[in-house]
Design a protein around this motif. Structure first.
Motif, short mmCIF file in Angstrom:
data_model
loop_
_atom_site.label_atom_id
_atom_site.label_comp_id
_atom_site.label_asym_id
_atom_site.label_seq_id
_atom_site.Cartn_x
_atom_site.Cartn_y
_atom_site.Cartn_z
N GLY A 101 0.78 -1.23 0.00
CA GLY A 101 0.00 0.00 0.00
C GLY A 101 0.81 1.28 0.00
N SER A 102 2.11 1.17 -0.19
CA SER A 102 2.94 2.37 -0.17
C SER A 102 4.22 2.11 -0.97
N TYR A 139 -5.39 8.22 -10.13
CA TYR A 139 -5.21 9.30 -9.15
C TYR A 139 -3.82 9.93 -9.26
N CYS A 175 -6.01 3.95 -8.35
CA CYS A 175 -4.78 4.55 -7.80
C CYS A 175 -3.88 5.05 -8.93
N ASN A 177 -2.77 2.45 -3.60
CA ASN A 177 -2.34 3.78 -3.15
C ASN A 177 -0.98 4.09 -3.78
N SER A 178 -0.05 4.69 -3.02
CA SER A 178 1.24 5.06 -3.62
C SER A 178 2.11 3.83 -3.92
#
Length: 195
Positions: free
Chosen positions: A92-93, A164, A161, A129-130
């Protein structure tokens, strides 16, 4: 003939990985791993302990010489290994841990590299996410991810993501996924690990 692993100057986790490769290939006998710092020495000794082998250490000239003895009848640890083939990882990162962003990037790169050296591989790596930055242009781990994908690991990045962060056209490894598929992959695995 005793084998030697000269791990001086190698960053974590390379001394452990290189030592494990030699130990895995060795049926019986001994090897000496040479490291140049206390942390590497402790990490190699933990590997030796986890593999239930014997070791002794000598310090000389600022280096540590770790003599590892692998006997054909070494004791079993009694621990049942997890079936990693039925495991997915949710990343997630783009960094690992909290605190320093720069350190987190170094740790994540080391983690992904270590995955390539640890078999069997997980069934899937899911990026949200990132974390999707790791699968796109500019990522320092693309080659590692491509290696695992070539070995059958499913690599999926969240489409929302990627949109985004404006990265959908910069995806370099794996496929684009949606939240339903991500949840389906997680639910279908015996083990899910979130990084």
């Amino acid at each position: 003939m005793e084998r030697q692993v000269d791990a001086r100057g190698m960053n974590c986790p390379k001394p452990v990985i290189e030592t494990k490769k030699v130990l895995d290939a060795l049926k019986e006998g001994s090897i000496t791993t040479i490291v140049d710092n206390e942390i590497a020495k402790e990490n190699v000794l933990k590997l030796v302990q986890n593999m239930a082998y014997k070791a002794d250490v000598k310090e000389q000239g600022g280096n540590y010489y770790i003599h590892i003895y692998k006997e054909g009848s070494h004791k079993e640890t009694g621990m049942k290994p997890i079936n990693h083939k039925d495991m997915v990882m949710l990343i997630g990162s783009e960094v690992m841990g909290e605190g320093s962003f720069e350190l987190g990037k170094v740790l994540m790169k080391g983690f992904i590299y270590t995955l390539t050296e640890s078999k069997p591989y997980p069934k899937a790596l899911l990026f949200v996410n990132s974390g999707v930055r790791l699968t796109t242009e500019g990522s320092e781990v693309i080659d590692y991810l491509r290696q695992m994908e070539g070995e059958g690991v499913e690599i999926l990045s969240c489409g929302t993501c990627l949109d985004y962060f404006n990265l959908k056209n910069k995806l370099l490894v794996g496929g684009v996924s949606n939240m339903y598929t991500i949840v389906e992959k997680m639910n279908g695995a015996k083990n899910t690990i979130k990084i």
